[in-house]
Write a protein that holds these residues in place. Sequence first.
Motif, PDB file in Angstrom:
ATOM      1  N   ASN A   1     -42.870  -0.701 -64.525  1.00  0.00           N
ATOM      2  CA  ASN A   1     -43.388  -0.455 -65.484  1.00  0.00           C
ATOM      3  C   ASN A   1     -43.292  -0.722 -66.647  1.00  0.00           C
ATOM      4  OD1 ASN A   1     -43.548   2.234 -64.089  1.00  0.00           O
ATOM      5  ND2 ASN A   1     -41.294   2.900 -63.940  1.00  0.00           N
TER       6      ASN A   1
ATOM      7  N   ILE B   1     -45.034   0.878 -69.729  1.00  0.00           N
ATOM      8  CA  ILE B   1     -44.482   2.718 -69.291  1.00  0.00           C
ATOM      9  C   ILE B   1     -43.508   2.195 -69.939  1.00  0.00           C
ATOM     10  CG2 ILE B   1     -44.239   4.085 -68.328  1.00  0.00           C
ATOM     11  CD1 ILE B   1     -46.066   3.937 -66.893  1.00  0.00           C
ATOM     12  N   TYR B   2     -42.761   1.033 -69.953  1.00  0.00           N
ATOM     13  CA  TYR B   2     -41.176   0.937 -70.758  1.00  0.00           C
ATOM     14  C   TYR B   2     -41.525  -0.408 -71.699  1.00  0.00           C
ATOM     15  CZ  TYR B   2     -38.757   3.316 -66.913  1.00  0.00           C
ATOM     16  OH  TYR B   2     -38.806   4.432 -65.951  1.00  0.00           O
TER      17      TYR B   2
ATOM     18  N   PRO C   1     -50.264   1.661 -71.827  1.00  0.00           N
ATOM     19  CA  PRO C   1     -50.809   1.598 -70.552  1.00  0.00           C
ATOM     20  C   PRO C   1     -52.519   1.938 -70.912  1.00  0.00           C
ATOM     21  CG  PRO C   1     -48.699   2.938 -70.739  1.00  0.00           C
ATOM     22  CD  PRO C   1     -49.278   2.542 -72.179  1.00  0.00           C
ATOM     23  N   HIS C   2     -52.858   2.534 -71.616  1.00  0.00           N
ATOM     24  CA  HIS C   2     -54.071   2.914 -72.239  1.00  0.00           C
ATOM     25  C   HIS C   2     -54.759   1.319 -72.373  1.00  0.00           C
ATOM     26  CE1 HIS C   2     -56.403   3.681 -75.788  1.00  0.00           C
ATOM     27  NE2 HIS C   2     -56.896   3.956 -75.027  1.00  0.00           N
TER      28      HIS C   2
ATOM     29  N   ALA D   1     -54.852  -0.890 -69.170  1.00  0.00           N
ATOM     30  CA  ALA D   1     -55.825  -0.673 -69.060  1.00  0.00           C
ATOM     31  C   ALA D   1     -57.372  -0.559 -69.450  1.00  0.00           C
ATOM     32  CB  ALA D   1     -56.678   0.965 -68.996  1.00  0.00           C
TER      33      ALA D   1
ATOM     34  N   ARG E   1     -53.096   0.830 -61.796  1.00  0.00           N
ATOM     35  CA  ARG E   1     -51.716   1.067 -60.839  1.00  0.00           C
ATOM     36  C   ARG E   1     -52.150   1.999 -59.924  1.00  0.00           C
ATOM     37  NH1 ARG E   1     -46.139   1.722 -63.350  1.00  0.00           N
ATOM     38  NH2 ARG E   1     -45.321   2.344 -61.065  1.00  0.00           N
TER      39      ARG E   1
ATOM     40  N   PHE F   1     -48.784   4.825 -58.495  1.00  0.00           N
ATOM     41  CA  PHE F   1     -47.465   5.512 -58.042  1.00  0.00           C
ATOM     42  C   PHE F   1     -46.229   5.525 -57.581  1.00  0.00           C
ATOM     43  CE2 PHE F   1     -47.499   5.720 -63.549  1.00  0.00           C
ATOM     44  CZ  PHE F   1     -48.908   5.842 -63.357  1.00  0.00           C
TER      45      PHE F   1
ATOM     46  N   GLN G   1     -53.264   7.649 -68.931  1.00  0.00           N
ATOM     47  CA  GLN G   1     -53.334   6.960 -69.804  1.00  0.00           C
ATOM     48  C   GLN G   1     -53.310   5.154 -68.799  1.00  0.00           C
ATOM     49  OE1 GLN G   1     -49.130   7.307 -72.146  1.00  0.00           O
ATOM     50  NE2 GLN G   1     -50.646   7.849 -73.353  1.00  0.00           N
ATOM     51  N   VAL G   2     -53.166   5.119 -67.664  1.00  0.00           N
ATOM     52  CA  VAL G   2     -53.816   4.386 -66.958  1.00  0.00           C
ATOM     53  C   VAL G   2     -54.926   3.917 -66.366  1.00  0.00           C
ATOM     54  CG1 VAL G   2     -52.546   3.541 -64.506  1.00  0.00           C
ATOM     55  CG2 VAL G   2     -50.643   3.872 -66.622  1.00  0.00           C
TER      56      VAL G   2
ATOM     57  N   GLY H   1     -56.715   4.270 -68.137  1.00  0.00           N
ATOM     58  CA  GLY H   1     -57.511   4.079 -69.521  1.00  0.00           C
ATOM     59  C   GLY H   1     -57.898   4.989 -70.381  1.00  0.00           C
TER      60      GLY H   1
END
Lengths: 259, 291, 314
Positions: A47, A52-53, A72-73, A76, A82, A84, C198-199, C201
Amino acid sequence: MSLLQVEGLSKTFGGVHAVEGLSYSVEPGKIHAIIGPNGAGKTTLFNLITGIYQPGSGHIYLKGQSITGLSPHALAQRGMSRTFQNLQIFFNMSAIENVMVGMHMHLDTRFLPALFRLPAAIRGERACRAAALELMEHTGIARYADTSADGLPYGILKRLEIARALAAKPSLLLLDEPAAGLNPSETAEIDSLIQQIAETGTTVVLVEHDMKLVMGISAHILVLDYGKKLAEGTPDEIRANPGVVAAYLGGEEKGPDEP
Amino acid sequence: MFGEFLQYLSTGITVGATYALVALGFAIIYNASHVINFAQGEFVMIGGMATVFLLAAGVPLPLAILLAVVGATAVGVLVARLAIEPAKDAAIVPLIIITIGASIFLRGVAQVIWGKEFHALPSFSGDVPIQLGGATILPQSLWVLGVTVAIVFALAYFFNRTIFGKAILGTAYNRLAAQLVGVNTRSVLRVSFGLSAMLGAVAGAIITPISFTSYDVGIMLGLKGFVAAVLGGLGSGLGAIIGGLILGLAESFTAGYLSSNYKDAVPFVLILLILFFRPNGLFGKRDTERV
Amino acid sequence: MSVWASPRTGGLAALAAVIVLLPLFLPNNYYYDVAIHMGVNAIVVVGLNLLIGYAGQISLGHAGFFGLGAYSSGILTANYGWSPVLALIIGVLGVSVLAYLVARPILRLRGHYLAMATLGLGIIIAIVLNTEEGLTGGPDGMVVPPFSLFGWELYGERTWYWVVGALLVFAVWLALNIIDSPVGRAMRAVHGSEVAAQVAGVDTTHYKVMVFVMSAIFAAVMGSLTAHYAGFITPASASFLHSIEFVTMVVLGGMASVFGAVVGAVILTLLPQLLSGFEDYEMAVFGLILMLTMIFMPKGLVPTILARLRRRDS
């Protein structure tokens, strides 16, 4: 140059040092694994790497550039993807729509052509769907394409999440317990899928508890315990490391009352 | 000048005490179940309206208040039993809509039973205003303050000293653990609703002599009480009280010194500011999400 | 799959057919009026459904945008003599800007906090409309001149029926287009799992803001047109209760279902008419519908019925 480099990373949650002073690097093109007993900080590390953290201290570098604290965006967009541990599937969509979202960064996301269903938008949709279907074929779940995700079995969902992550065409793919909850034959399928992914040049890092899987496919293993690096090396080196054995099985260092 | 200030201060504290009681109701239910009860204002309305009509039917005032409060408590437990429990696993948005539905339903029933007019109650100890430093204070205000303080102490005792109170707090912290040690979490939900309804109804009864009541006073009171609860930090009892007082004072001083027309906008401007800059309120706790 | 056989074209065709054929069953102007209100509500709710049902957010203040659309048109045309088309465009533009400015901070919030923030916004708008009597006529409302397009005046229930009907088909078409596009899927992904989106994108804030502004625009446009149609507006159009009515329509008809939104609007616009004689019970019935729907049919009428039908087939 390492693909991913972590330096002195620390994260505390209300007094608990989930990750402490961790330094680690990931070489491109290989399969890496992160293992450790429950609570060792593996998912926290994931994370932290995937934004995320926010780290309490330390730095993270991707392809030599600092990515510490990026969302995260943003990550990417730099080629990181990733899956989960607790599935984060879009249950409000069909399986193929899940994969199509994974392709988001590579699609024409302009509002007006979509709103008015211009020919370019229709063409784009068709191409997107075809590419997503192809990806689902690679991961062996093509026949579930138009099924609503909330009706799919767990094993299929695990592969769906991987397909979605692959749709982003990442250079670094992090898999958080891809084999969790799978039976041996499903695990073997994930095993070969991961190897196929690595063969295409994508660097894979996985967190896993299934030792057979980990030892079988990883080129490099990082062992965590209590948030700190316990050992790292090839599967053979890790297998032979007494500290690792002790951490998993409970050795002389620990008292009888400790977990 | 100073007299004016004292006047606004006393109005602010009186109204603020009412908001504090409503906010405490929100806090209790939120603490027990993470549900925001948008019907909280309706309990206040029931307290006031039921008292009015019981009084008109010949019941002596103290008994009327008691019966109204008991009635409201029963309604609270029914809401918990019939509206919340069947949907206990629902996501937040559906739960919000259910409690809004409950509030509209209660309001609709009140309208059918009691009509649309405004009603008043006689002040508990007469109308002779008390002069204090240039300000005119109604004796009813002192009742409002006194009752509020008494309730706050009673609640503090209940939650910190009695087993049931601690059980409710325990359920708030960890539902599963509470169940495992034998706490009946369904009872906890019903008791928390009943308790909040009781608080709301008492607030309704004591404020009606000052500010009248009607079938739809609940909307604004409930919303403002919620604002007070969020101001202080959702789930914090102390926060609810302080939030209520701050809100009451802010409204009163705005009405006095700025514009009485925009008095009702104050809570909502405040809530937007708080939610933008300090969503956890003054005393609230931070939530972290596990992924 | 033939493009004509898809559910979206089938649904659009059915909707258009209903709109075209309905006048055969409407005996007088009063019925046309009810149908127009159904259409107006349906368009607002189609927009709101994108926000609540598809993107998973909530707004308890959407009538605020409706009211702002109504009053901006009303004020600009009645007080300043602007042309209704220009007033509509400028008014909706203004509402979009406002929606955009508040969207970013508000949509950072979730759950109860988001609900409260949108509620607060709606109530502030209603209070301002009520209080600024010089501009808005206050609680007694204001008169609004009829809508005119290049000299041709839009007047009468029958004319407006066709205008609203055409707009409804257009609005549904737009909504369906967005849903089946990368934009729409990104929006729905925000609802499915914001972190996974979000992951992948997706800039989730951007899409939340986008759908919020889009739904605000739907509401504002219909507010403006309703003002011209009715010839009269009051601050009640921006009230909390009006916002709740819209939300109830979304909830009843179907979350994440465009046609569900239309169905919800039709039923709940019809309800007060059916209860005539029982107006006193209207509020209680309303509350009951909200509760019962959310408890027993949380996905709403249309999706629940569709799912039952599908299950019977399989």
